[in-house]
Design a protein around this motif. Structure first.
Motif, mmCIF file in Angstrom:
data_model
loop_
_atom_site.group_PDB
_atom_site.id
_atom_site.type_symbol
_atom_site.label_atom_id
_atom_site.label_comp_id
_atom_site.label_asym_id
_atom_site.label_seq_id
_atom_site.Cartn_x
_atom_site.Cartn_y
_atom_site.Cartn_z
ATOM 1 N N TRP A 9 0.872 -1.165 0.000
ATOM 2 C CA TRP A 9 0.000 0.000 0.000
ATOM 3 C C TRP A 9 0.909 1.214 0.000
ATOM 4 N N LEU A 10 0.816 2.007 -1.009
ATOM 5 C CA LEU A 10 1.792 3.086 -1.183
ATOM 6 C C LEU A 10 1.090 4.424 -1.292
ATOM 7 N N VAL A 47 -2.057 5.163 -3.831
ATOM 8 C CA VAL A 47 -3.004 6.249 -3.561
ATOM 9 C C VAL A 47 -2.222 7.561 -3.635
ATOM 10 N N VAL A 48 -2.730 8.475 -4.436
ATOM 11 C CA VAL A 48 -2.058 9.752 -4.634
ATOM 12 C C VAL A 48 -2.693 10.804 -3.744
ATOM 13 N N GLU A 102 -9.620 4.300 3.655
ATOM 14 C CA GLU A 102 -10.712 3.592 2.979
ATOM 15 C C GLU A 102 -10.288 3.105 1.605
ATOM 16 N N GLN A 103 -9.476 3.870 0.921
ATOM 17 C CA GLN A 103 -9.003 3.464 -0.407
ATOM 18 C C GLN A 103 -8.053 2.279 -0.321
ATOM 19 N N ILE A 159 -3.107 5.330 9.788
ATOM 20 C CA ILE A 159 -3.648 4.081 9.233
ATOM 21 C C ILE A 159 -3.159 2.890 10.054
ATOM 22 N N ALA A 160 -1.867 2.903 10.397
ATOM 23 C CA ALA A 160 -1.304 1.802 11.185
ATOM 24 C C ALA A 160 -1.957 1.730 12.565
ATOM 25 N N ALA A 161 -2.182 2.893 13.188
ATOM 26 C CA ALA A 161 -2.811 2.912 14.516
ATOM 27 C C ALA A 161 -4.216 2.322 14.461
#
Length: 574
Positions: A457-458, A484-485, A501-502, A533-535
């Motif tokens: 996931w970048l 995801v940009v 969400e993406q 996101i990690a949390a």
């Protein structure tokens, strides 16, 4: 103010009545009340026999006292010799009373059943029409005694003020009913508080009654809103509050109706007292909720209880009795939730073969579905009819079938064995790398080579996104890359939920996943979003590892030759 009275067919004689500090002589007690209370309207309910014999004498007497005839309304009623007559009398009386009227009721005259019908009707109208009971009076002719007034002996009939019984006793009755039927002690607590305030104005100290009222209010509020930890703490104080001798004395002296409610309250609290085990404690509480028409609370309580049992009996995370950790929805409880979800998913896919675990999963599925259905208030296409909830409650819960099933030691032994087998099978076998990407291609290259992910996931900028394919080729990575940009890689700090969400919708695997979160590379905003996101993944109970990439070479050398493996530092693993 409206004054309601009944007229009988007796031979009334002039009587001296005492009303408070004054005396009046009249044939009809109604005349005394009119002089004392000055009502706006008077309604006289009379049968045909009473009208024929006493209407004219009554009107003559009222005329002598200067009462305006327009205020007096004669209302015909049946004789009241049948049940149908009594219901008709109730309807006739109720029709004369409007919303929020202030009512005085005179029950001195009339056939013996009429005062009873009038009193009960007024109590009913107090609730359905919100009438104010300003007074209920009885001119007690049969209780007259000789008094000396102005040096002369006069036989005087007292006036009994029954207002406290008619006005206040139904309030205590309602409080008792709400407590017993619904487990709601709010009205009881409010009445006690109001009584305390009235007595305080009279300089009468009733401190224990005040403490009791506050306690009743609190325990009811905590129970009905599911504040179980607060209720448990409050319950510990029950003995010191409810067994005080001074409290019993204050109740008997100032509020006799509460003597009888008090025993109900003690039973109410003892029924849901903490028991010797978590299962007993919470199951009895769930039954209490169900019996008091709080089915959603009952189902929620039971599901939370089963999570607690999983933590206790399968994961060895908490002890046999509730403790502080259990009431914090932290990673400890998430472990139980995750295991429960895994069990349900396997049952749904017909992968469970153990009969006890299949039965547990089936019961849990119904319980969870009903809990969710009640929570959605039928805003679901497949909502369940009410009778299904009540049948499930009566047949599975109140019958103690579910309790006996959960008490089965073999169930928990087999659950624990199944969990241990699942743990071996479900060691993380897929790695997803979550990383930002700025202008430093070498940091992404090192992260891929060190961690060998199956997917990436970048999060990057529009400009840096052009470099992704080149980096992946150099790192010999052929898995899925979800890019995801960020619209603005410098200030989009608060858009992390949108970016998450993406990412999250791309997971389509049942395998255990290890998320490796690279904290290096990209802008500060990118790194912040990745950390958020990690949390969130950690909060959901996912396996998360934080890493950082270090390249100790000079910047110009890194830019000239980015594809050199640097160091990886493991910062934290959960």
């Amino acid at each position: 103010m409206k004054l309601l009275t009944f007229l009988g067919a007796n031979d009334y004689c002039e009587t001296t009545y005492r009303f408070r500090e004054r005396v009046h002589t009249a044939k009809f007690f109604l005349s005394v009340l009119i002089q004392e209370l000055q009502p706006d309207e008077i309604y006289v309910f009379m049968t045909d026999g009473a009208r024929e014999k006493n209407e004219a004498p009554l009107l003559d007497e009222l005329n002598r006292y200067g009462v305006d005839e327009k205020k007096v309304h004669a209302v015909r009623i049946p004789d009241g010799q049948t049940e149908e007559d009594l219901w008709n009398i109730f309807s006739i009386l109720a029709d004369q009373v409007l919303e929020n009227d202030s009512i005085v009721l005179d029950i001195t005259h009339g056939f013996r059943t009429l005062p009873l019908v009038g009193t009960i009707s007024l109590q009913y109208l107090k609730f359905v029409k919100q009438v104010h009971i300003a007074g209920v009076y009885y001119g007690a002719f049969e209780a007259r005694k000789a008094e000396y007034i102005n040096g002369q002996e006069v036989v005087v009939a007292p006036t009994f003020d029954l207002t406290p019984f008619v006005h206040h006793l139904p309030e205590w009755q309602r409080a008792a009913n709400e407590l017993i039927a619904f487990g709601d002690a709010k009205t009881l607590g409010s009445l006690l508080e109001s009584l305390h305030n009235q007595l305080r104005k009279q300089k009468i100290a009733v401190n224990e009654l005040k403490r009791f009222g506050s306690y009743v209010n609190d325990i009811s509020a905590y129970l009905r809103t599911g504040r179980i930890k607060s209720f448990t703490d409050l319950f510990a104080k029950s003995e010191s509050i409810l067994q005080r001798e001074q409290l019993i004395k204050e109740i008997e002296q100032f509020v006799p109706p509460v003597r009888y409610i008090f025993h109900q309250l003690v039973n109410y609290i003892q029924r849901i007292a903490p028991k010797q085990s978590r299962l007993h404690t919470y199951y009895d509480l769930a039954i209490w909720y169900g019996d008091h028409h709080l089915l959603s609370h009952c189902f929620i309580m039971l599901r939370e209880m089963i999570v607690s049992l999983i933590l206790e009996r399968v994961l060895d995370e908490i002890g046999p009795m509730p403790d502080d950790r259990e009431f914090r929805y932290d990673p400890i409880r998430k472990k139980g939730e995750r295991l429960l979800t895994t069990l349900l998913k396997q049952q749904e896919k017909k992968q469970l073969h153990n009969p006890l675990l299949k039965e547990l999963a089936e019961k849990l599925h119904r319980l969870t579905n009903y809990r969710n259905d009640l929570g959605h208030f039928s805003f679901r296409t497949d909502h369940v009819p009410p009778k299904v909830f009540y049948r499930f409650y009566e047949e599975e819960i109140k019958s103690y079938k579910l309790f006996q099933f959960l008490e089965n030691e073999q169930l928990w032994k087999e659950f624990k064995t199944w969990h241990e087998e699942q743990t071996i099978k479900e060691e993380p076998n897929e790695t997803i790398l979550i990383t930002p990407l700025g202008l430093s291609k070498g940091l992404l290259y090192s992260a891929i080579v060190h961690n060998q992910p199956q997917a990436i996931w970048l999060l990057t900028s529009k400009e840096s996104a052009k470099q992704v394919n080149d980096v992946c080729q150099q790192a010999n990575f052929h898995g899925n890359v979800h890019v995801v940009v960020m619209e603005d890689p410098y200030i989009d700090f608060n858009c992390w939920k949108t970016y998450m969400e993406q990412f999250v919708h791309t997971i389509e695997t049942d395998n255990r996943v290890r998320f490796v979160v690279n904290l290096t590379g990209g802008t500060t905003a990118m790194q912040y979003v990745v950390q958020q996101i990690a949390a969130k993944l950690k909060e959901k109970g996912e396996h998360v590892q934080y890493v950082a990439q270090v390249d100790r070479r000079p910047v110009n050398e890194q830019q000239a030759n980015p594809y050199v493996l640097g160091e990886q530092i493991i910062i934290e693993e959960h």
